[in-house]
Design an enzyme around this catalytic site. Structure first.
Site, short mmCIF file in Angstrom:
data_model
loop_
_atom_site.label_atom_id
_atom_site.label_comp_id
_atom_site.label_asym_id
_atom_site.label_seq_id
_atom_site.Cartn_x
_atom_site.Cartn_y
_atom_site.Cartn_z
N LYS A 54 53.07 9.52 21.93
CA LYS A 54 53.40 8.23 22.71
C LYS A 54 54.81 8.74 21.98
O LYS A 54 55.98 8.89 22.77
CB LYS A 54 52.79 6.82 22.42
CG LYS A 54 52.21 6.80 23.89
CD LYS A 54 51.27 5.26 23.25
CE LYS A 54 50.33 4.99 23.93
NZ LYS A 54 49.35 3.93 23.67
N GLN A 98 48.73 -0.07 18.91
CA GLN A 98 47.52 0.61 19.36
C GLN A 98 46.13 -0.31 19.22
O GLN A 98 45.91 -0.70 17.81
CB GLN A 98 47.46 1.79 19.27
CG GLN A 98 46.59 2.79 19.68
CD GLN A 98 46.97 3.38 20.98
OE1 GLN A 98 48.58 4.01 21.43
NE2 GLN A 98 45.93 3.51 21.76
N ASP A 121 53.95 -3.35 26.91
CA ASP A 121 51.98 -2.74 27.42
C ASP A 121 52.12 -3.87 27.95
O ASP A 121 51.26 -3.58 28.80
CB ASP A 121 51.17 -2.79 25.95
CG ASP A 121 50.42 -2.16 25.33
OD1 ASP A 121 50.56 -1.03 26.14
OD2 ASP A 121 50.08 -1.97 24.67
#
Ligand code: NDP
Length: 290
Positions: A54, A98, A121
């Site tokens: 990422k 995460q 997200d």
């Protein structure tokens, strides 16, 4: 009949190039570069790989990435304090924590602590609620990627029967919402659904997001259906330390029946990070009213 293989790698690459070009335009206009903060707690090997890629892809797109790697014993208070700082930091447009988090941390508390405007997200209840009401929102990356893959082979999904296998908050439920917005008739299935093969055989569009290797067999698929395989399952293979990745769909069987299908790897996977970059750019533009 052999299905068209939906090339997620190529579609993700095209999306990344578009994002890179747009970031370059912002830079030329003298604007601040979009910034993404990625937070990793602990040292789960798969999470470390995801966080690394990422950050790399964010940098490659011309955006700024800020990595925060915290030890596994980080307390919930410490993590929430970091998120509060990132929420207040004007250089940061997107915050990604995460998952999974270590068991002593309340994941929902953490998700709800992220400013919804920076929630790239798309997991915050505000964004989930806005998605349900078909209002503009930050949409979870994997479902967004699935829709782009579907649209690459079928620009209009209107009236099609979509069956989603799996009802998680991060994949199954948001995909179902997006399919509904695309005017599909949506059936959601899960581990308690009765006679799953029969339900799947009804699908013009079949999305498998289960986490069970090759569970969806070729004879569960309607001839000509579009099959999106979200699953990533690693099978042990002697002599191959990394094993072999397979999806939730038995690909070799399914490709003989389906009209189009995503492979694993190289289907949905590459789209997820490309859509994270897309969301970061969207969040930056929305925050700065560009
Ligand atoms: P979860 O474990 O959160 O959810 C799995 C879902 O599958 C649940 O709703 C569960 O039902 C359902 N399920 C489990 N077993 C069965 C069964 N036998 N029959 C029907 N439904 C079943 O997984 P995620 O949604 O997070 O992930 C799903 C898969 O997608 C995983 O392989 C994951 O690795 C992959 N993934 C891939 C991504 C990518 O970038 N390509 C990103 C995110 C995930 P119930 O609710 O009843 O328990």
């Amino acid at each position: 009949m052999t299905a068209t293989i939906i090339d997620g790698k190529a579609i993700a690459e095209k999306l990344r190039l578009e994002i890179t070009a747009e970031v370059a335009r912002l830079k030329d206009q003298g604007r601040k570069l979009p910034g993404l903060a990625v937070v990793l707690v602990g040292n789960d090997p798969a999470s470390e790989v995801y966080v690394g890629s990422k950050a790399r892809q964010t940098d490659a797109s011309g955006m700024r990435s800020f990595e925060h790697r915290l030890p596994a014993e980080t307390s919930q208070q410490e993590l929430l304090a970091l998120i509060a700082r990132l929420n207040a930091d004007d250089d940061i447009d997107g915050i990604l924590v995460q998952l999974p988090l270590p068991p002593h941390i309340d994941t929902d508390r953490v998700i709800e602590a992220v400013d919804p405007a920076k929630d790239v997200d798309g997991f915050h209840p505000v964004n989930a609620g806005r998605l349900m009401r078909a209002l503009p929102s930050l949409v979870p990356c994997t479902p967004l990627g699935c829709m782009l893959l579907l649209n690459s082979v079928q620009p209009s999904l209107r009236g099609l029967h979509a069956v989603v296998v799996g009802r998680s908050n991060i994949v199954g439920k948001p995909i179902a919402q997006l399919l509904l917005q695309a005017d599909c008739t949506v059936t959601m299935t899960h581990s308690r659904s009765r006679d799953l093969p029969t339900l799947c055989r009804e699908a013009d569009v079949l999305v498998a997001a289960v986490g069970r290797p090759e569970m969806v067999r070729g004879d569960w698929i309607k001839k000509g259906a579009i099959v999106i395989d979200v699953g990533i399952n690693r099978l042990a293979v002697e002599g191959r330390p990394k094993g072999r990745l397979v999806g939730d769909v038995a690909f070799a069987e399914a490709r003989e029946v389906a009209g189009a299908i995503t492979p694993v790897p190289g289907g949905v996977g590459p789209m997820t990070i490309a859509c994270l970059l897309k969301n970061t750019l969207q969040a930056a533009k929305a925050r700065r009213r560009l």
